[in-house]
Design an enzyme around this catalytic site. Structure first.
Site, mmCIF file in Angstrom:
data_model
loop_
_atom_site.group_PDB
_atom_site.id
_atom_site.type_symbol
_atom_site.label_atom_id
_atom_site.label_comp_id
_atom_site.label_asym_id
_atom_site.label_seq_id
_atom_site.Cartn_x
_atom_site.Cartn_y
_atom_site.Cartn_z
ATOM 1 N N ILE A 33 0.858 -1.185 0.000
ATOM 2 C CA ILE A 33 0.000 0.000 0.000
ATOM 3 C C ILE A 33 0.889 1.227 0.000
ATOM 4 C CG2 ILE A 33 -1.793 1.257 1.236
ATOM 5 C CD1 ILE A 33 -2.555 -1.417 2.584
ATOM 6 N N GLY A 34 0.830 1.986 -1.086
ATOM 7 C CA GLY A 34 1.651 3.189 -1.205
ATOM 8 C C GLY A 34 0.821 4.448 -1.168
ATOM 9 N N THR A 89 0.532 6.647 -3.539
ATOM 10 C CA THR A 89 -0.107 6.893 -4.836
ATOM 11 C C THR A 89 -0.802 5.651 -5.373
ATOM 12 O OG1 THR A 89 1.634 8.514 -5.324
ATOM 13 C CG2 THR A 89 0.242 7.789 -7.161
ATOM 14 N N LYS A 94 -0.527 -2.153 -4.774
ATOM 15 C CA LYS A 94 -0.391 -3.390 -5.538
ATOM 16 C C LYS A 94 -0.950 -4.526 -4.678
ATOM 17 C CE LYS A 94 3.482 -4.030 -7.737
ATOM 18 N NZ LYS A 94 4.896 -4.372 -8.057
ATOM 19 N N GLY A 150 10.123 2.976 6.371
ATOM 20 C CA GLY A 150 8.910 2.505 5.706
ATOM 21 C C GLY A 150 8.946 1.009 5.456
ATOM 22 N N ASP A 189 7.738 -0.655 3.045
ATOM 23 C CA ASP A 189 8.057 -0.987 1.658
ATOM 24 C C ASP A 189 9.563 -1.108 1.462
ATOM 25 O OD1 ASP A 189 8.278 1.780 2.152
ATOM 26 O OD2 ASP A 189 7.857 2.315 0.077
ATOM 27 N N ARG A 190 10.314 -0.291 2.180
ATOM 28 C CA ARG A 190 11.770 -0.338 2.069
ATOM 29 C C ARG A 190 12.333 -1.574 2.775
ATOM 30 N NH1 ARG A 190 13.769 5.524 3.657
ATOM 31 N NH2 ARG A 190 15.684 4.874 2.582
ATOM 32 N N THR A 217 6.392 7.443 -5.083
ATOM 33 C CA THR A 217 6.022 8.811 -4.724
ATOM 34 C C THR A 217 7.269 9.587 -4.318
ATOM 35 O OG1 THR A 217 3.875 8.004 -3.968
ATOM 36 C CG2 THR A 217 4.523 10.208 -3.256
#
Length: 259
Positions: free
Chosen positions: A8-9, A11, A14, A107, A109-110, A132
């Protein structure tokens, strides 16, 4: 049985369907993250994913937007009786050692990117993610995440410039053969292309000099192919490295997440 994983980003989000017996990605859906607040859109998305009759009771996500995560968690619980888990939760083994001052600021995601490259490549890597924000993450082959760099994202910078300056039109970035533009659009494309190329090359060189190492460069995100003819180091495009990292985290935490 199928497993739901996702990223979840700010912008885009996925969402992936993974076959649980071999942990291979079966289907990937992209959506505008703002649409997570639309029940109609979520029903449509998950209908297109075709979850099947048997779904693992836990879904595993990385998320940098708590409000989107909370909304999706509620939807999955009510509609599918699936519990959304986020990879930064305390019980989840992160696989890698995180060498930063404040882990809470990193984050998820990182973290997923770092896990993905560590398990996939087993080399010293820099993961360059065009999202983003444009992020650079340094991952050592022994499984240490050693920090990174955050720069403004390309699309975000373009949008802010177009909104803030009356005479700047919306435009799409692409490579300009000539640095000097002959009209506003050419000048903008040149500035963004060559400017970001300089930023990318310079940061890679600075990281290598500071750490006295050479790295395998991994590109992911929407602009991963744009700079491929101009980067100073060989690189690999791996568009699903974040999801691959989340799948690795699922494998490591089966006792907690697998039923």
């Amino acid at each position: 049985m199928n497993l739901i994983v996702g990223d979840i980003g700010n912008t885009f989000t996925k969402i992936c369907l993974v076959k649980i017996n071999n942990l291979k990605i079966k289907k990937i859906i992209y959506l505008d993250s703002k649409k997570i607040f639309s029940n109609k859109e979520l029903i449509k998305i998950f209908k297109n994913i075709n979850l099947g009759k048997k779904i693992n009771r836990f879904a595993l996500f990385s998320s940098v937007v708590p409000k989107y995560q909370s909304r999706l968690r509620s939807f999955l619980k009510i509609r599918y009786n699936v519990i959304l888990k986020e990879i930064k939760e305390k019980k989840i083994n992160k696989i890698i050692k995180i060498n930063v001052k404040n882990k809470k600021q990193l984050g998820s995601d990182r973290i997923a990117n770092a896990v993905g490259v560590y398990k996939r490549y087993r080399e010293d890597c820099i993961v360059l993610d065009f999202g983003t924000a444009t992020t650079f993450d340094v991952v050592y082959k022994n499984g240490i995440y050693n920090g990174g760099v955050i720069a403004p994202g390309i699309n975000l910078s373009i949008k802010i410039l177009s909104k803030s300056a009356d005479q700047i039109p919306p435009f799409l970035i692409k490579k300009q053969k000539q640095v000097i533009g002959k009209n506003t659009t050419e000048a903008l494309r040149s500035g963004f292309y060559w400017g970001y190329l300089g930023l990318i090359n310079n940061i890679i060189l600075k990281i290598e000099k500071e750490t006295n190492r050479k790295y395998k460069i991994i590109f992911t995100g929407g602009y991963a192919d744009l700079f491929k003819t101009s980067i100073i180091r060989p690189f690999t495009v791996d568009r699903n490295i974040t999801i691959k990292g989340i799948i690795e985290l699922f494998k490591e935490n089966k006792k907690y997440l697998y039923k």
